[in-house]
Scaffold this active site. Structure first.
Site, short mmCIF file in Angstrom:
data_model
loop_
_atom_site.label_atom_id
_atom_site.label_comp_id
_atom_site.label_asym_id
_atom_site.label_seq_id
_atom_site.Cartn_x
_atom_site.Cartn_y
_atom_site.Cartn_z
N CYS A 2 1.71 13.72 5.20
CA CYS A 2 1.94 15.08 5.67
C CYS A 2 1.30 16.03 4.68
O CYS A 2 1.06 15.67 3.53
CB CYS A 2 3.42 15.49 5.72
N ARG A 27 -4.26 14.12 6.00
CA ARG A 27 -3.00 13.63 5.43
C ARG A 27 -1.98 13.27 6.51
O ARG A 27 -0.89 12.79 6.20
CB ARG A 27 -2.37 14.71 4.54
N TRP A 78 2.77 13.29 9.44
CA TRP A 78 2.54 11.86 9.63
C TRP A 78 3.95 11.27 9.62
O TRP A 78 4.61 11.25 8.59
CB TRP A 78 1.70 11.32 8.49
N ASN A 104 6.86 17.51 2.48
CA ASN A 104 6.07 16.28 2.42
C ASN A 104 6.80 15.35 1.47
O ASN A 104 7.10 15.72 0.35
CB ASN A 104 4.67 16.61 1.89
N GLY A 105 7.10 14.12 1.93
CA GLY A 105 7.80 13.17 1.08
C GLY A 105 8.93 12.51 1.86
O GLY A 105 8.93 12.55 3.10
N GLU A 487 -13.89 -5.52 2.13
CA GLU A 487 -14.03 -4.10 2.46
C GLU A 487 -14.59 -3.94 3.88
O GLU A 487 -14.15 -3.06 4.63
CB GLU A 487 -14.92 -3.42 1.41
N LYS A 491 -12.56 -1.91 6.84
CA LYS A 491 -13.14 -0.78 7.60
C LYS A 491 -13.05 -1.06 9.09
O LYS A 491 -12.69 -0.20 9.87
CB LYS A 491 -14.62 -0.54 7.22
N GLU A 494 -9.38 -0.74 10.42
CA GLU A 494 -8.72 0.57 10.45
C GLU A 494 -9.32 1.54 11.44
O GLU A 494 -8.61 2.37 11.98
CB GLU A 494 -8.60 1.19 9.05
N HIS A 510 -10.19 -24.75 4.64
CA HIS A 510 -8.78 -25.00 4.35
C HIS A 510 -7.86 -24.39 5.40
O HIS A 510 -6.67 -24.20 5.15
CB HIS A 510 -8.44 -24.48 2.95
N LYS A 609 -4.84 9.79 4.94
CA LYS A 609 -5.75 9.63 3.80
C LYS A 609 -5.00 9.36 2.48
O LYS A 609 -5.33 8.43 1.78
CB LYS A 609 -6.60 10.89 3.67
#
Ligand code: F6R
Length: 614
Positions: A2, A27, A78, A104-105, A487, A491, A494, A510, A609
């Protein structure tokens, strides 16, 4: 996660707040809202949904901007407690609609507080933890306390993490704010003052900012800002440093690119060049610190993409400097590995935002146990910079897209420079060899420019479109190719919502080889070097089982052609540094597949983010 914003000044507050919220949408973007005060009345508008869609303002944005008044607060959400609905969107208000709060939190003791307040007759309308705050303030004001005193009392009752801003019709010229473990900055403007979760939100308005520290309360008025210790109420304003931010606000625009992610992918040559030049001396100093030999062990702690940069650094440090490194995911470190930390430990935290809750917690654990702590971050003045013993910066410029790209290659550039200097100091590289490695790093921006030439990019774009419906992907690599594979898979996951797994190629037999069948896409990272022949064998192995193989290999390497359906070419680079170049086509692959699937790659679902909550 947020984002919160506040403005009080001479101009209409709502348009300024909404523009800042748009810049904060990275955010969180599942709902948004604004509260203003005008002629003794509180106005609140909020809803589920985004503020921009395909770069255009949404109806919600237009509604929020229309609120009257010269003072206001805003929020982009968020969801953590409660679904993304109108009711759960911030701002939240008290029973009489006189106080509005954005947060926010996470307020950990909200259930107890809510029960207590409900017993005292307060009516709640949302499922959020935040809503306890306006009711708490209301409760304290009903005992005769001023808005300020009630706010301070309310904050004292909160457990958890928060950056909170509040306004009240009884005092229509002041915004009150408080911070604990969630980012908050004050912006000093000419015709008013600002509050925001981070600097870029308000950068076009002002570049003079004061970061708020944990345990501080802020009083923001049109022509005055006061910062106080929340416990003692001592005025600490004069002790705070006003930072002048040099970032050009125009860089925060898309500049003709359809998405921030594509723009940021293309900014990588510059991000790497700036990091290699501007940060060089600092990285040399840090190499000296590491080489002094006072440390028994080095932990690199990080999350997500930054963790992959840590893995890339581990390979480099072990291959070039023969310096053993443990790379630990921050959320694991903070509860498990911390037991092993002592005064002889060095903890290097990598975090582009400098605000990731798990990474900050890992650093705090390390500090408490007497370790020496270093941060590598992209954000000047971020929380992590104030918590560690030493700071190193990447100079990638502000990164807006949720998926990290340019900050990743900049992190690698910084860690490789440090590694070469460490190896030199430990006698593992001669001066001449070290200089050769530096020269190679100096050529990386040029190599990246080649990878990003349109002819090459188009080939990757075609692959993204062609295979966009393949639901299960494997990314394989060996040695430094393994972090590249990780990586690449992250990408893809997401921003395309297709399933992707990364494996060290030698590990396939394996277990995961059982999943390889006709048409399963396998992206093989096949840099030249010590593990190259083995990698060829792995490519053959998956091809023989029907996989569609996309290989990333250096220009002129013909061996890979036989068993690959497609080969993506990159310029030659030493194996140890290969992640900094080989990752870039994989960023493009994910980007173009995302777009082909009709997804907005800048705003992937469920992600934000900066992950400022645990
Ligand atoms: C992935 C991504 C995330 C971040 C992670 C850590 O594209 O961006 O995985 O890398 O949330 O963030 P920072 O580096 O800000 O600590």
């Amino acid at each position: 996660m947020c984002g919160i914003v506040g403005y009080v000044g001479e101009r209409d507050a709502a348009p300024i707040i909404v523009e800042s919220l748009v810049r904060l949408e990275y955010r969180g973007y599942d709902s948004a809202g604004v509260a203003t005060i005008h002629e003794g009345r509180l106005y609140v508008e909020k809803d589920a949904g985004k503020l921009t869609e395909g770069g255009e303002p949404t109806d919600l944005q237009r509604r929020l901007k229309s609120l009257p008044g010269k003072i206001g607060i805003g929020h982009t959400r968020w969801a953590t407690h409660g679904d993304p609905t109108r009711e759960n969107a911030h701002p939240h208000t008290d029973c009489r609609d006189r106080i509005a709060v954005v947060h926010n939190g996470i307020i950990e003791n909200f259930s107890e507080l809510r029960q207590e307040l409900e017993e005292r007759g307060h009516r709640f309308t949302s499922e959020t933890d935040t809503e306890v705050v306006p009711h708490l303030i209301e409760e304290f004001m009903s005992e005769g306390k001023s808005f300020f005193d009630a706010f301070v009392e309310a904050v004292k009752r909160l457990e958890g993490s928060y950056a909170i801003a509040a306004i009240c019709v009884d005092e229509p010229d002041v915004i009150l704010a408080a911070r604990k473990e969630s980012p908050l900055v004050v912006g000093l403007g000419e015709d008013g003052n600002f509050l925001a979760s981070d600097i870029p939100a308000i950068l076009p308005e002002t570049n003079e900012v004061i970061p708020v520290d944990d345990g501080e309360v802020v009083v923001v008025k049109r022509d005055e800002v006061k910062i106080l210790d929340a416990e003692t109420l001592r005025d600490v304003t004069d002790e705070k440093e006003v930072q002048v931010v040099e970032e050009d606000p125009h860089r925060l625009e898309r500049h003709g690119y359809p998405h921030f992610m594509l723009k940021e992918i293309h900014e990588q040559p510059e991000a790497v060049r700036n990091t290699l030049t501007i940060e060089r001396d600092r990285l040399v100093e840090m190499a000296e610190e590491l080489a002094r030999g006072e440390y028994r062990r080095l932990y690199i702690v990080a999350c997500g993409t930054s963790y992959h940069a840590g893995l890339g650094a581990k390979y480099a440090m072990e291959m070039l400097a023969r310096f053993p490194v443990d790379v630990v995911i921050a959320s694991e470190f903070r509860y498990v590995t911390r037991e092993l930390v002592d005064e002889e430990t060095l903890v290097l935290a990598i975090s582009q935002s400098g605000e990731t809750a798990d990474t900050l917690a890992a650093v705090r654990e390390a500090n408490e146990r007497g370790a020496t702590t270093i941060a590598l971050t992209n954000v000047v003045g971020s929380t992590i910079t104030r918590e560690v013993d030493h700071v190193m910066y990447t100079h990638a410029g502000f990164e807006k897209a949720v998926a990290a790209t340019k900050t990743y290659t900049a992190q690698l550039a910084a860690m490789y420079t440090l590694t070469v200097e460490l190896a030199r100091r430990l006698g593992e590289l001669t001066d001449k060899e070290a200089e050769e490695y530096h020269e190679e790093l100096d050529r990386v921006p040029e190599m990246l420019e080649r990878v990003l030439e349109w002819e090459r990019e188009r080939e990757v774009a075609v692959l993204g479109g062609r295979y966009k419906e393949r639901p299960n992907w494997f990314f394989i690599g060996r040695g430094p190719g393994y972090p590249t594979a990780m990586e690449g898979a992250l990408k893809l996951k997401e921003i395309t919502y297709q399933h992707a797994e990364a494996y060290p190629a030698g590990e396939l037999k394996h277990g995961p080889l059982a999943l390889i069948e006709e048409g399963v896409p396998v992206v093989a990272v096949a840099q030249r070097g010590g593990v190259y022949e083995k990698m060829l064998a792995n490519i053959e192995e998956v091809k023989a089982r029907g996989a569609t193989v996309i290989t990333v290999a250096e220009e002129g390497d013909e061996n890979v052609e036989e068993h690959s359906d497609h080969v993506i070419r990159v310029p030659r680079i030493s194996e140890v540094f290969s992640p900094i170049v080989y990752t870039v086509p994989l960023q493009l692959l994910a980007y173009y597949m995302s777009v082909a699937r009709g997804i907005d790659p800048d705003y992937p679902r469920n992600l934000a983010k900066s992950v400022t909550v645990e």
